[in-house]
Design a protein around this motif. Structure first.
Motif, mmCIF file in Angstrom:
data_model
loop_
_atom_site.group_PDB
_atom_site.id
_atom_site.type_symbol
_atom_site.label_atom_id
_atom_site.label_comp_id
_atom_site.label_asym_id
_atom_site.label_seq_id
_atom_site.Cartn_x
_atom_site.Cartn_y
_atom_site.Cartn_z
ATOM 1 N N GLY A 1 -23.388 -28.149 -47.388
ATOM 2 C CA GLY A 1 -22.115 -28.308 -48.083
ATOM 3 C C GLY A 1 -21.469 -26.974 -48.397
ATOM 4 N N GLU A 2 -22.274 -25.957 -48.725
ATOM 5 C CA GLU A 2 -21.742 -24.632 -49.031
ATOM 6 C C GLU A 2 -21.036 -24.041 -47.810
ATOM 7 O OE1 GLU A 2 -21.058 -21.590 -51.796
ATOM 8 O OE2 GLU A 2 -22.121 -23.481 -52.139
ATOM 9 N N ILE A 3 -21.660 -24.174 -46.626
ATOM 10 C CA ILE A 3 -21.057 -23.628 -45.405
ATOM 11 C C ILE A 3 -19.808 -24.421 -45.015
ATOM 12 C CG2 ILE A 3 -21.412 -23.291 -42.927
ATOM 13 C CD1 ILE A 3 -24.315 -22.606 -43.521
ATOM 14 N N ARG A 4 -19.893 -25.740 -45.062
ATOM 15 C CA ARG A 4 -18.762 -26.573 -44.661
ATOM 16 C C ARG A 4 -17.578 -26.426 -45.615
ATOM 17 N NH1 ARG A 4 -20.621 -32.609 -43.641
ATOM 18 N NH2 ARG A 4 -18.384 -32.737 -43.177
ATOM 19 N N GLY A 5 -17.865 -26.166 -46.871
ATOM 20 C CA GLY A 5 -16.801 -26.102 -47.864
ATOM 21 C C GLY A 5 -16.129 -24.747 -47.976
ATOM 22 N N ARG A 6 -16.663 -23.734 -47.280
ATOM 23 C CA ARG A 6 -16.103 -22.390 -47.387
ATOM 24 C C ARG A 6 -15.835 -21.844 -45.996
ATOM 25 N NH1 ARG A 6 -19.912 -19.099 -51.192
ATOM 26 N NH2 ARG A 6 -18.198 -17.617 -51.063
ATOM 27 N N PRO A 7 -14.561 -21.739 -45.586
ATOM 28 C CA PRO A 7 -14.212 -21.318 -44.221
ATOM 29 C C PRO A 7 -14.820 -19.984 -43.811
ATOM 30 C CG PRO A 7 -12.286 -22.197 -45.342
ATOM 31 C CD PRO A 7 -13.372 -22.102 -46.378
ATOM 32 N N VAL A 8 -14.935 -19.029 -44.752
ATOM 33 C CA VAL A 8 -15.463 -17.719 -44.360
ATOM 34 C C VAL A 8 -16.921 -17.824 -43.918
ATOM 35 C CG1 VAL A 8 -13.846 -16.381 -45.757
ATOM 36 C CG2 VAL A 8 -16.006 -17.140 -46.760
ATOM 37 N N LEU A 9 -17.696 -18.676 -44.579
ATOM 38 C CA LEU A 9 -19.089 -18.854 -44.166
ATOM 39 C C LEU A 9 -19.168 -19.569 -42.820
ATOM 40 C CD1 LEU A 9 -20.944 -19.798 -47.480
ATOM 41 C CD2 LEU A 9 -20.808 -17.567 -46.345
ATOM 42 N N TRP A 10 -18.290 -20.527 -42.595
ATOM 43 C CA TRP A 10 -18.292 -21.249 -41.326
ATOM 44 C C TRP A 10 -17.909 -20.317 -40.175
ATOM 45 C CZ3 TRP A 10 -20.302 -24.826 -38.706
ATOM 46 C CH2 TRP A 10 -19.679 -25.384 -37.587
ATOM 47 N N LEU A 11 -16.912 -19.452 -40.401
ATOM 48 C CA LEU A 11 -16.534 -18.493 -39.366
ATOM 49 C C LEU A 11 -17.671 -17.524 -39.060
ATOM 50 C CD1 LEU A 11 -12.869 -17.679 -40.465
ATOM 51 C CD2 LEU A 11 -13.555 -18.791 -38.334
ATOM 52 N N MET A 12 -18.357 -17.041 -40.098
ATOM 53 C CA MET A 12 -19.476 -16.135 -39.863
ATOM 54 C C MET A 12 -20.633 -16.856 -39.187
ATOM 55 S SD MET A 12 -20.318 -13.038 -39.892
ATOM 56 C CE MET A 12 -19.410 -12.050 -41.076
ATOM 57 N N PHE A 13 -20.780 -18.133 -39.453
ATOM 58 C CA PHE A 13 -21.787 -18.948 -38.766
ATOM 59 C C PHE A 13 -21.512 -18.955 -37.264
ATOM 60 C CE2 PHE A 13 -23.844 -22.893 -37.441
ATOM 61 C CZ PHE A 13 -25.036 -22.866 -38.154
ATOM 62 N N LEU A 14 -20.250 -19.134 -36.871
ATOM 63 C CA LEU A 14 -19.878 -19.131 -35.456
ATOM 64 C C LEU A 14 -20.091 -17.752 -34.839
ATOM 65 C CD1 LEU A 14 -16.572 -21.237 -35.530
ATOM 66 C CD2 LEU A 14 -18.842 -21.987 -34.804
ATOM 67 N N ILE A 15 -19.726 -16.694 -35.571
ATOM 68 C CA ILE A 15 -19.926 -15.332 -35.071
ATOM 69 C C ILE A 15 -21.407 -15.060 -34.840
ATOM 70 C CG2 ILE A 15 -19.800 -12.893 -35.740
ATOM 71 C CD1 ILE A 15 -17.131 -13.622 -37.161
ATOM 72 N N THR A 16 -22.250 -15.512 -35.768
ATOM 73 C CA THR A 16 -23.695 -15.329 -35.630
ATOM 74 C C THR A 16 -24.224 -16.042 -34.400
ATOM 75 O OG1 THR A 16 -23.908 -15.152 -38.037
ATOM 76 C CG2 THR A 16 -25.911 -15.631 -36.798
ATOM 77 N N MET A 17 -23.691 -17.221 -34.108
ATOM 78 C CA MET A 17 -24.123 -17.970 -32.936
ATOM 79 C C MET A 17 -23.746 -17.231 -31.641
ATOM 80 S SD MET A 17 -23.265 -21.942 -31.966
ATOM 81 C CE MET A 17 -23.549 -22.403 -33.689
ATOM 82 N N VAL A 18 -22.523 -16.691 -31.597
ATOM 83 C CA VAL A 18 -22.082 -15.945 -30.422
ATOM 84 C C VAL A 18 -22.934 -14.687 -30.240
ATOM 85 C CG1 VAL A 18 -20.163 -14.663 -29.387
ATOM 86 C CG2 VAL A 18 -19.736 -16.837 -30.546
ATOM 87 N N PHE A 19 -23.228 -14.004 -31.347
ATOM 88 C CA PHE A 19 -24.069 -12.803 -31.250
ATOM 89 C C PHE A 19 -25.458 -13.155 -30.721
ATOM 90 C CE2 PHE A 19 -27.002 -9.611 -32.985
ATOM 91 C CZ PHE A 19 -26.401 -8.460 -32.497
#
Length: 390
Positions: free
Chosen positions: A185-203
């Motif tokens: 819920g913390e990641i889904r509710g905060r766009p900055v965490l979700w964007l960093m989640f995607l960046i981490t996946m690409v890295f």
């Protein structure tokens, strides 16, 4: 241990480029499966205990490849190693932050990275000396060292500020599920965490290529200069030692120049690191001179050394205390997911086209992070952290 393990896999176990990448894929798939459960255990039971157990398991897992240097045994060892790593990945940062606070912990991550590079320099010298006797010896000593470290932490590692779940809830899967859902819920509710989640996946998709293919790239495409009476394995010590020194230099610069309390500054630093890494890997894949390739690799290692603790500091500012280990583990899972999906593709390209071409594709895979970072910088100004704090 790390200095010669990939050389050991190529020269002793006889792994080809595709098998080398598949070894990494199995490792990251294991990390993906175990990251969140072990992170939840750390948040519910004990972060200190999680770190200790993790180092002991990692030591045992890596020691297995000395006993039976085959592709199958190496795959099994990576499953065990990956499981052990997940016990430490989220719990370590969460433990330290609980003990000394966010500000001091972020500084400690960079300082610890500096000290790690310096002490690894002496470990590399020992690895090369042992490898002149047998490539298996540095791995054996390293795995025993991790187990000994776990024993030392039993005696000296303290945990005074962590509040575990009530004893009756520690074996309650429902309670652990609540902690996990809070992290999601913390990641889904905060766009900055979700964007960093995607960046981490690409890295993660990118890193599997350079991590697994650089060793066979050098072995297959270049002739190592003669070092006189020294064995060729000495070159791997030189490569690792210079990577450690360059990593120390990069983290020293980051520690002086980057304001760890400023999310915008951290975001720009992380974006610059990934753009530079992408360009350097693309250059490395097309160079022909042995020393030029090494110089490029050392610059890449330096930037990656700075990127790691800066990323930890970026996340640490925004994660809530109660589920910090779980959330760190989720980001570790994103990295593992990227490596699990990207690894086999890069390995197949390396086997059926060329390793250099595969490295080039890895480099280009980082470019999608640039628009994500721009969006992140925009959204970060409006994000408010745990408890409404920026």
């Amino acid at each position: 241990m790390i200095t010669v393990n990939l050389v050991y896999m190529v020269q002793v176990a006889g792994l080809d480029p595709l098998q080398m990448v598949l070894v990494g894929t199995v490792l990251e798939a294991s990390v993906f499966l175990f990251e969140v459960p072990t992170g939840v255990v750390a948040d519910v039971v004990s972060r200190r205990l999680s770190v200790i157990v993790g180092y002991a398991i990692m030591g045992a897992g890596f020691g297995m490849i000395v006993i039976w240097p085959s592709f199958e045994m190496i795959l099994l060892s990576q499953v065990i190693w990956g499981c052990g790593y997940t016990f430490t990945s989220g719990a370590y940062a969460a433990w330290l932050t609980s003990e000394i606070g966010v500000g001091r912990a972020n500084e400690a991550f960079l300082r610890g990275s500096q000290l790690g590079h310096i002490t690894s320099f002496f470990g590399i010298i020992a690895a090369v000396a042992l490898a002149h006797v047998s490539l298996a010896l540095p791995i054996a000593f390293g795995s025993l060292g991790l187990i000994a470290l776990a024993g030392a932490m039993v005696l000296w590692m303290r945990e005074t500020n962590f509040k575990p779940a009530a004893p009756e809830a520690r074996d309650n899967w429902a309670a652990m599920a609540v902690t996990f859902r809070a992290g999601v819920g913390e990641i889904r509710g905060r766009p900055v965490l979700w964007l960093m989640f995607l960046i981490t996946m690409v890295f993660g998709m990118f890193s599997e290529g350079i991590d697994r293919l650089f060793t066979p790239f050098l072995l297959q495409d270049f002739e190592f200069p003669d070092l006189g009476p020294l064995q060729p394995v000495t070159w791997w010590g030189i490569i690792a030692a210079c990577a450690s020194l360059s990593g120390y230099a990069a983290t020293s610069i980051a520690r002086r120049r980057v304001k760890l309390e400023d999310g915008q500054t951290l975001t720009r630093a992380l974006s610059l690191c990934l753009l530079s890494i992408s360009l350097l890997v693309l250059l490395l894949a097309n160079l022909e001179g042995f020393m030029l390739v090494l110089a490029c690799y050392w610059l890449i290692s330096a930037l990656r050394s700075a990127y790691g603790p800066l990323m930890t500091a970026w996340l640490n500012r925004l994660l809530p205390e109660a589920s910090r280990a779980t959330l760190f583990s989720m980001f570790g899972q994103a990295d593992a997911l990227g490596q699990t999906f990207g690894g086999p593709i890069i390995g197949a390209v390396a086997k059926f086209v060329s390793i250099g071409f595969a490295l080039g594709i890895s480099a280009l895979s980082l470019l999608p992070t640039l628009p994500l970072f721009r969006r992140l910088a925009t959204d970060l100004g409006g994000d408010r952290g745990p408890g409404g704090k920026p």
